[in-house]
Enzyme design. Structure first.
Site, PDB file in Angstrom:
ATOM      1  N   HIS A   1     -12.382  39.862   8.442  1.00 30.44           N
ATOM      2  CA  HIS A   1     -11.784  40.691   9.475  1.00 30.44           C
ATOM      3  C   HIS A   1     -11.796  40.279  10.961  1.00 30.44           C
ATOM      4  O   HIS A   1     -12.698  39.683  11.067  1.00 30.44           O
ATOM      5  CB  HIS A   1     -12.735  42.223   9.392  1.00 30.44           C
ATOM      6  CG  HIS A   1     -12.669  43.047   8.254  1.00 30.44           C
ATOM      7  ND1 HIS A   1     -13.205  44.240   8.124  1.00 30.44           N
ATOM      8  CD2 HIS A   1     -12.030  42.865   7.062  1.00 30.44           C
ATOM      9  CE1 HIS A   1     -12.800  45.014   6.995  1.00 30.44           C
ATOM     10  NE2 HIS A   1     -12.128  43.908   6.325  1.00 30.44           N
TER      11      HIS A   1
ATOM     12  N   GLU B   1     -12.926  41.489  13.854  1.00 42.65           N
ATOM     13  CA  GLU B   1     -14.236  41.423  14.396  1.00 42.65           C
ATOM     14  C   GLU B   1     -15.271  40.264  13.946  1.00 42.65           C
ATOM     15  O   GLU B   1     -16.046  39.770  14.900  1.00 42.65           O
ATOM     16  CB  GLU B   1     -15.074  42.729  14.319  1.00 42.65           C
ATOM     17  CG  GLU B   1     -14.321  43.926  14.870  1.00 42.65           C
ATOM     18  CD  GLU B   1     -13.498  44.749  13.573  1.00 42.65           C
ATOM     19  OE1 GLU B   1     -12.784  43.929  12.913  1.00 42.65           O
ATOM     20  OE2 GLU B   1     -13.927  45.799  13.383  1.00 42.65           O
TER      21      GLU B   1
ATOM     22  N   CYS C   1     -15.366  49.070  10.716  1.00 46.30           N
ATOM     23  CA  CYS C   1     -15.790  49.449   9.558  1.00 46.30           C
ATOM     24  C   CYS C   1     -17.379  48.998   9.173  1.00 46.30           C
ATOM     25  O   CYS C   1     -17.893  48.682  10.383  1.00 46.30           O
ATOM     26  CB  CYS C   1     -15.148  48.470   8.535  1.00 46.30           C
ATOM     27  SG  CYS C   1     -15.556  46.758   8.155  1.00 46.30           S
TER      28      CYS C   1
ATOM     29  N   CYS D   1     -18.231  45.288   9.809  1.00 48.28           N
ATOM     30  CA  CYS D   1     -18.049  44.679  11.141  1.00 48.28           C
ATOM     31  C   CYS D   1     -19.071  45.522  12.097  1.00 48.28           C
ATOM     32  O   CYS D   1     -19.692  44.916  13.180  1.00 48.28           O
ATOM     33  CB  CYS D   1     -16.623  45.073  11.573  1.00 48.28           C
ATOM     34  SG  CYS D   1     -15.647  43.726  10.756  1.00 48.28           S
TER      35      CYS D   1
END
Lengths: 172, 172
Positions: A59, A61, A89, A92
């Site tokens: 992801h 992040e 999410c 993260c």
């Protein structure tokens, strides 16, 4: 606490996170981008690479946090700000807590998996040993629009594939 | 759903996760270890490397998940089991959800940051698009003991440093 940023600086860094999201979109990835700033310098950046890398952890992040730790040679991202186009999410949000990032800016909410405001407020649980100052809404429209367009295009593509399969089946 | 494992297999894989935790301890890292199994084969393993790598994301489970994705060339860890000595944190619980891991075994609870039973039950939130079958307690005593010993040793070392500083200050 991280350095105070001016409104122009906040807009500038979020525009760079949005540029990261556009990179993801151009690769067929869910368009989310992130930037990490330390004393007005960019120390980490990332965009979603889940499909290309076939890695569930890739992801925006998480990639940006890993890069920032590497740049600063520290797992503690003190005096840093994270800018991300979409609400983080669970994974993260946890990486934000684990790196002790003091400040997070996100653009649009994710009603299905967002853990900062939508489903939980995990960055502000007083039982944990770290809480985060959260700013919401910069580039909200753009961050939300690029996601909607992306999923609309995917749905249209799937519909076309289904239709052409139907046509070839009917003409057999 | 993942393959059913026999009790002996479960014990064996958790013993390997415990071996990973011991590796972390020998390096001065918080002693947590993880193993990922796919159809009875190990496809990922990891131990905490936060201090060595100066990376806030270098938790045992995250490292093991990244390796398993790489081994299986897929971000979806279907038909897999994760074995981890300590209850996963927020970040690692999120990585479990993101990789759609169907089954998790953990040894001992983490009352301060555990997100599977202690503070939240994040792996079983019906609002998310994935839920996880959780098994708790294998190697609980060993997993908990190695953590307690680790932190006891750290406290003792800190106390000794403080004491020797005091002595040298008094003798000046």
């Amino acid at each position: 606490m991280a350095n105070d940023l001016s409104v122009n600086q906040e807009l500038y860094f979020m525009s760079l996170a949005y540029e990261e999201a556009k990179k993801a979109k151009s690769m067929g990835e869910v368009p989310i981008g992130a930037i990490i700033v330390h004393k007005n310098q960019i120390v980490g950046q990332g965009h979603n690479l889940r499909e290309k890398d076939q890695d569930a952890t890739a992801h925006a992040e998480l990639i940006a946090i890993q890069e920032a730790c590497h740049t600063l040679k520290s797992w503690r991202l003190w005096d840093c700000q994270l800018f991300v186009t979409i609400e983080p999410c669970m994974m993260c949000s946890g990486a934000i807590i684990n790196s002790q990032l003091p400040e997070v800016y996100f653009g649009a909410r994710d009603p299905k998996a967002g853990m900062v405001q939508s489903l939980y407020q995990l960055l502000n649980d007083r039982r944990l040993n770290h809480q985060v100052q959260v700013h919401e809404g910069l580039f909200q429209k753009e961050a939300s629009q690029i996601m909607q367009n992306f999923f609309r295009e995917i749905r249209a593509r799937r519909k076309n594939i289904k239709k052409s399969k139907q046509i070839s089946r009917n003409s057999e």
